[in-house]
Structures are given as C-alpha cells and as structure tokens.
Design an enzyme around this catalytic site. Sequence first.
Site, PDB file in Angstrom:
ATOM      1  N   PRO A  19      25.777 -12.708  12.556  1.00  0.00           N
ATOM      2  CA  PRO A  19      26.526 -11.460  12.397  1.00  0.00           C
ATOM      3  C   PRO A  19      27.832 -11.746  11.679  1.00  0.00           C
ATOM      4  O   PRO A  19      28.615 -12.578  12.126  1.00  0.00           O
ATOM      5  CB  PRO A  19      26.776 -11.011  13.848  1.00  0.00           C
ATOM      6  N   MET A  20      28.035 -11.077  10.541  1.00  0.00           N
ATOM      7  CA  MET A  20      29.258 -11.314   9.751  1.00  0.00           C
ATOM      8  C   MET A  20      29.882  -9.976   9.389  1.00  0.00           C
ATOM      9  O   MET A  20      29.229  -9.126   8.774  1.00  0.00           O
ATOM     10  CB  MET A  20      28.926 -12.107   8.479  1.00  0.00           C
ATOM     11  N   GLN A  73      25.445  -6.772  18.204  1.00  0.00           N
ATOM     12  CA  GLN A  73      26.493  -7.627  18.752  1.00  0.00           C
ATOM     13  C   GLN A  73      27.749  -6.818  19.052  1.00  0.00           C
ATOM     14  O   GLN A  73      28.221  -6.065  18.197  1.00  0.00           O
ATOM     15  CB  GLN A  73      26.849  -8.763  17.795  1.00  0.00           C
ATOM     16  N   CYS A 103      34.400 -15.032  17.679  1.00  0.00           N
ATOM     17  CA  CYS A 103      35.224 -14.618  16.542  1.00  0.00           C
ATOM     18  C   CYS A 103      36.644 -15.152  16.687  1.00  0.00           C
ATOM     19  O   CYS A 103      37.319 -14.886  17.686  1.00  0.00           O
ATOM     20  CB  CYS A 103      35.252 -13.094  16.414  1.00  0.00           C
ATOM     21  N   LYS A 142      27.044 -15.569  21.546  1.00  0.00           N
ATOM     22  CA  LYS A 142      27.476 -16.485  20.479  1.00  0.00           C
ATOM     23  C   LYS A 142      28.899 -16.915  20.786  1.00  0.00           C
ATOM     24  O   LYS A 142      29.764 -16.078  21.064  1.00  0.00           O
ATOM     25  CB  LYS A 142      27.421 -15.799  19.117  1.00  0.00           C
ATOM     26  N   HIS A 172      28.649 -22.162  17.673  1.00  0.00           N
ATOM     27  CA  HIS A 172      29.245 -22.555  16.394  1.00  0.00           C
ATOM     28  C   HIS A 172      30.015 -23.850  16.627  1.00  0.00           C
ATOM     29  O   HIS A 172      30.840 -23.932  17.553  1.00  0.00           O
ATOM     30  CB  HIS A 172      30.186 -21.453  15.888  1.00  0.00           C
ATOM     31  N   ASP A 207      27.902 -24.726   8.979  1.00  0.00           N
ATOM     32  CA  ASP A 207      27.734 -25.661   7.864  1.00  0.00           C
ATOM     33  C   ASP A 207      26.291 -25.913   7.428  1.00  0.00           C
ATOM     34  O   ASP A 207      26.046 -26.846   6.651  1.00  0.00           O
ATOM     35  CB  ASP A 207      28.396 -27.021   8.166  1.00  0.00           C
ATOM     36  N   GLY A 229      25.127 -18.418   8.361  1.00  0.00           N
ATOM     37  CA  GLY A 229      26.084 -17.372   8.044  1.00  0.00           C
ATOM     38  C   GLY A 229      26.507 -17.417   6.596  1.00  0.00           C
ATOM     39  O   GLY A 229      25.821 -16.903   5.707  1.00  0.00           O
ATOM     40  N   ARG A 230      27.640 -18.068   6.320  1.00  0.00           N
ATOM     41  CA  ARG A 230      28.242 -18.002   4.992  1.00  0.00           C
ATOM     42  C   ARG A 230      27.319 -18.485   3.882  1.00  0.00           C
ATOM     43  O   ARG A 230      27.380 -17.985   2.759  1.00  0.00           O
ATOM     44  CB  ARG A 230      29.549 -18.808   4.987  1.00  0.00           C
TER      45      ARG A 230
END
Length: 330
Positions: A19-20, A73, A103, A142, A172, A207, A229-230
Amino acid sequence: MSVQIGNIDLGEFPLLLAPMEDVSDPPFRYVCKQNGADMMYTEFISSEGLIRDAAKSRQKLDIFEYERPIGIQIFGSSIETMSEATQIATKANPDLIDINYGCPVKNVACRGAGASLLQDIDKMVAMTKAVVEATHLPVTVKTRLGWDDNTKNVYTVAERLQEVGIKALTIHGRTRSQMYKGEADWNLISEVKKNPNIEIPIFGNGDIDSPEKAASWKREFAVDGMMIGRASIGNPWIFREIKYYLKTGNLLPKPTIEERVEVCKIHLQKSIAWKGPKTGIFEMRRHYANYFKGIENFKETRMKLVALEDIEEIYDVLEGIKTIHAEVMA
C-alpha cells in the site's frame, strides 16, 4: 505449500503489492494485477477520515472484483476510531483488513498513528484486538523493525499480535528513524519467521528490486512471501519477472518500449475512468517519468505530457515515444 490468510489461498510464494499513498490506487493496482501481483492493498486510509465521511477517505474504499484478493489498509491513533473505521471498511467487502503500524512520515507518526505505535506496544496490541473484534474478515498488520536502532522490538510485536488474532504480518526491514534511507535489514525479519511460536505467514518488505535479489533473499531469509513497493512504480512487470525467475532460473526480457507505452496508456485510461478526466489526467503525470526511465532525451517528452490536458493529444505523444525510440535504435 500454499500460503493461507484465513480462507484466502495465495499460492506457494505470494508477491504482494505494498500500500503506497498516492500510488496504489485502483488504476495502478489494475496494471500490477495484470502483471502477476498475488495480493494488493488500498492506499492507507485514515480512520478519522472514514468516520467523518471525508470524500478522499471514502473514495479509497473503492475496490473491484478483478483485484481480489485485496485488503483495505487503515491507520489511526485512537482505538475507538480504529474499531469504528474497521466496521465501515468491512462493509466495502474487501478480503481482509490491514493495519498500518509502519508509516514513518511526520503527519502520521507524529500524531500517534502508523509507526508511532511501535513506541507503545500495549496500545498497539489493544488496538489490534479491537480491530480483530470489529470484523469477521481476517486482519493483517504491516509494521517495521522498531522505532529506532535501540528499540527493534518486532520479534515481541509479532508474538503479541498473533496472540490477539492477526492472520499475517508484513515487516519492512527498517526502523521508523531510518525512514526509507540506508539498506533494509532482513535478518530480524528472518528471526521472526524462524520463531517456533509464530504460526502466521511472515512477509518481508524493503529493497526488493530485481528477480535475482528476490530469489536470493527467498533462500536466505525463508519468508513466506514478499511485498514490493517502490520498485513497482513505473515497473508493474516486476511481479511477473520475479515469478518467472523463481520458476525457471532465467530472466524474462525487459518490457519493450511498445509494451511500456501500452501499459502506460491502460493506466491512464483506468485513471480517467475512476477519477474523471481532469483529475485522472492530472494525477497520472507523476507516473510518466517512471514508465519511461532510461529513455534518452525523455525530458522534453515528459514536459509535453505533464502540460497536456487533452487525452487524445496525450495518446499522440505516447505513441510518438515508440517512433522516437525506433529511430534511435535504427
């Protein structure tokens, strides 16, 4: 062996879309699902916003059948509002509810939500218990390794959250104080997974940006699946690339310019369909640079794309990218 979250079967080694905020909306989720994401989540949604019936928060509840399995989320600092928000989110009929305890950004963590709860594990446990009791759906979490290097408490967090009923945990591999800097540390994630008291799936996050790394870390850290994610931004193909590499040991060819243009166009179409032409075109502007990263002299084309407001003109520019690239390759 299949990974299960409640009655959701995710297959042998699921790849999850993280989730971003301002990224993982339905248009982006569509292209990721088409390219192999096994489970996805909404952008994180403020529990306060849901209770106040804020338009932006409500819109984030939009989910579509083709996205399943999908989780909503939520985040918040109040146990009571998180419980109420869970009931509202449950009515949107997702497959699960996920709680954001990871977050790190100031306007979340400094208001007592997100990663801030890593400083108050008793409250985190009480909040999680309230969310579990407020829904019939599986609840997942998360989080991060801890608040900072002196408080890497996720090993304990995992045990305590499992006790109150969560069905999976994504970790994470950074602390809150790291934000997104430095390298993710998966060693502690692996320790949580190897804890004989842990029975729920443990997913690693942080990563994962190549098929080779995903395969290497799968072997080394023995997690049940990975959340990406990214590395998926402008690159939804990463899911299929990792799956293919895990299955065959070979790398898929990178997407062609033609495919990058076509997927970008689908993303744009979905964005307009969901948000309307004005907002859909405007919010798509943040994605162009990522879709066409590495193309020589793309800056001028990007400047055109972010200035245009007519969809047909945007399509013309996107189609032109194919032509320009063909000339460069000739």
